[in-house]
Enzyme design. Structure first.
Site, PDB file in Angstrom:
ATOM      1  CB  SER A   1      -2.201  -9.112  -5.658  1.00  0.00           C
ATOM      2  OG  SER A   1      -1.513  -8.114  -6.363  1.00  0.00           O
TER       3      SER A   1
ATOM      4  CB  SER B   1      -0.881  -0.021   1.259  1.00  0.00           C
ATOM      5  OG  SER B   1      -1.697   1.111   1.304  1.00  0.00           O
TER       6      SER B   1
HETATM    7  S1  ADX Z   1      -5.469  -7.176  -1.306  1.00  0.00           S
HETATM    8  O1  ADX Z   1      -4.507  -7.633  -0.283  1.00  0.00           O
HETATM    9  O2  ADX Z   1      -6.733  -7.912  -1.248  1.00  0.00           O
HETATM   10  O3  ADX Z   1      -4.883  -7.195  -2.659  1.00  0.00           O
HETATM   11  P1  ADX Z   1      -6.487  -4.569  -1.867  1.00  0.00           P
HETATM   12  O4  ADX Z   1      -5.517  -4.045  -2.860  1.00  0.00           O
HETATM   13  O5  ADX Z   1      -7.799  -5.080  -2.361  1.00  0.00           O
HETATM   14  O6  ADX Z   1      -5.758  -5.661  -0.940  1.00  0.00           O
HETATM   15  O7  ADX Z   1      -6.829  -3.410  -0.817  1.00  0.00           O
HETATM   16  C1  ADX Z   1      -5.783  -2.690  -0.235  1.00  0.00           C
HETATM   17  C2  ADX Z   1      -6.252  -1.338   0.296  1.00  0.00           C
HETATM   18  O8  ADX Z   1      -7.188  -1.523   1.347  1.00  0.00           O
HETATM   19  C3  ADX Z   1      -5.078  -0.583   0.886  1.00  0.00           C
HETATM   20  O9  ADX Z   1      -4.528   0.315  -0.054  1.00  0.00           O
HETATM   21  C4  ADX Z   1      -5.662   0.133   2.053  1.00  0.00           C
HETATM   22  O10 ADX Z   1      -6.158   1.395   1.642  1.00  0.00           O
HETATM   23  C5  ADX Z   1      -6.882  -0.676   2.459  1.00  0.00           C
HETATM   24  N1  ADX Z   1      -6.700  -1.556   3.634  1.00  0.00           N
HETATM   25  C6  ADX Z   1      -7.544  -1.594   4.679  1.00  0.00           C
HETATM   26  N2  ADX Z   1      -7.155  -2.531   5.572  1.00  0.00           N
HETATM   27  C7  ADX Z   1      -6.032  -3.107   5.070  1.00  0.00           C
HETATM   28  C8  ADX Z   1      -5.167  -4.156   5.529  1.00  0.00           C
HETATM   29  N3  ADX Z   1      -5.384  -4.796   6.682  1.00  0.00           N
HETATM   30  N4  ADX Z   1      -4.088  -4.489   4.766  1.00  0.00           N
HETATM   31  C9  ADX Z   1      -3.868  -3.854   3.608  1.00  0.00           C
HETATM   32  N5  ADX Z   1      -4.648  -2.863   3.115  1.00  0.00           N
HETATM   33  C10 ADX Z   1      -5.737  -2.492   3.833  1.00  0.00           C
END
Ligand code: ADX
Length: 203
Positions: free
Chosen positions: A109, A37
């Site tokens: 991801s 992130s």
């Molecule tokens: S993924 O892991 O399933 O690929 P995805 O890209 O959809 O994650 O979502 C990430 C976004 O959700 C981050 O940019 C952040 O803004 C938000 N977020 C909220 N909680 C979490 C968490 N526990 N870990 C990572 N991102 C989170």
């Protein structure tokens, strides 16, 4: 994933993906941005999309934060829910590329196996993994959404990079050093790489 659908047959189409690609004047494929992130996935996916759009390509960005408001709104951030999130995005991307659209995705991801599962949905060469490589220090320093601060304070659990792992790609098609390179130079690098792969007409 447990497949629960039974008694379904594949419906044939009269218009093929190739027909759509000819009409569009370009191939369709997926550009899969992955990284922590704050590593620049969304910014770069949108910037690359703009460049492709200006050159007459049909494109669409699937963005983590937006998709989690709709398609994946019933998912949290456990390992299983992230896997299901990525599976859904993978299938959605496949539908979009079948429709002839260059699809750009911006999701953390974090798990290698999940990204490889998505790669397996596509014909060879049509899944282009783009690793947005920036250190945790850089991403946390940016903390655009203030979520790293909350994760450090224990207000958010399972935050990627803090108390949930990020598995960097071993052999991504493209690596962008987003902690040091400008947005513009990263965008140009992606476009040049796509040309080398024969995924674009030479503009
Ligand atoms: S993924 O892991 O399933 O690929 P995805 O890209 O959809 O994650 O979502 C990430 C976004 O959700 C981050 O940019 C952040 O803004 C938000 N977020 C909220 N909680 C979490 C968490 N526990 N870990 C990572 N991102 C989170």
């Amino acid at each position: 994933m447990n497949k629960k659908s039974t008694n379904v047959v594949w419906a044939q189409t009269l218009i093929t993906r190739q027909d759509r690609e000819i009409l569009n004047g370009h191939k369709s494929f997926v550009l899969w941005f992955t990284g922590l992130s704050g590593s620049g996935k969304s910014t770069l996916a949108h910037a690359v999309e703009k460049k492709l759009h200006e050159r007459g390509c049909r494109t669409f960005v699937l963005d983590g934060d937006n998709v989690r408001h709709g398609l994946s709104s019933n998912l949290r951030f456990s390992d299983d829910d992230r896997r299901e999130n990525i599976r859904r995005i993978g299938e959605a991307s496949k539908l979009m590329t079948e429709a002839g659209i260059i699809t750009l995705t911006a999701f953390i991801s974090p798990f290698r196996a999940d990204r490889e599962m998505v790669r397996g949905l596509f014909p060879h060469g049509e899944f282009v993994e783009v690793f947005c490589s920036a250190s945790l220090e850089v991403c946390e320093g940016r903390d655009v959404k203030g979520l790293y601060k909350k994760a450090r304070a224990g207000e958010i659990k399972n935050y990627t990079g803090i108390d949930s792992p990020y598995e960097a790609p071993v052999n991504p098609e493209i690596t962008l050093a987003t902690g040091v390179n400008s947005i513009n130079s990263s965008v140009n690098l992606v476009i040049d790489n796509l040309k080398e792969r024969g995924l674009m007409c030479d503009f």
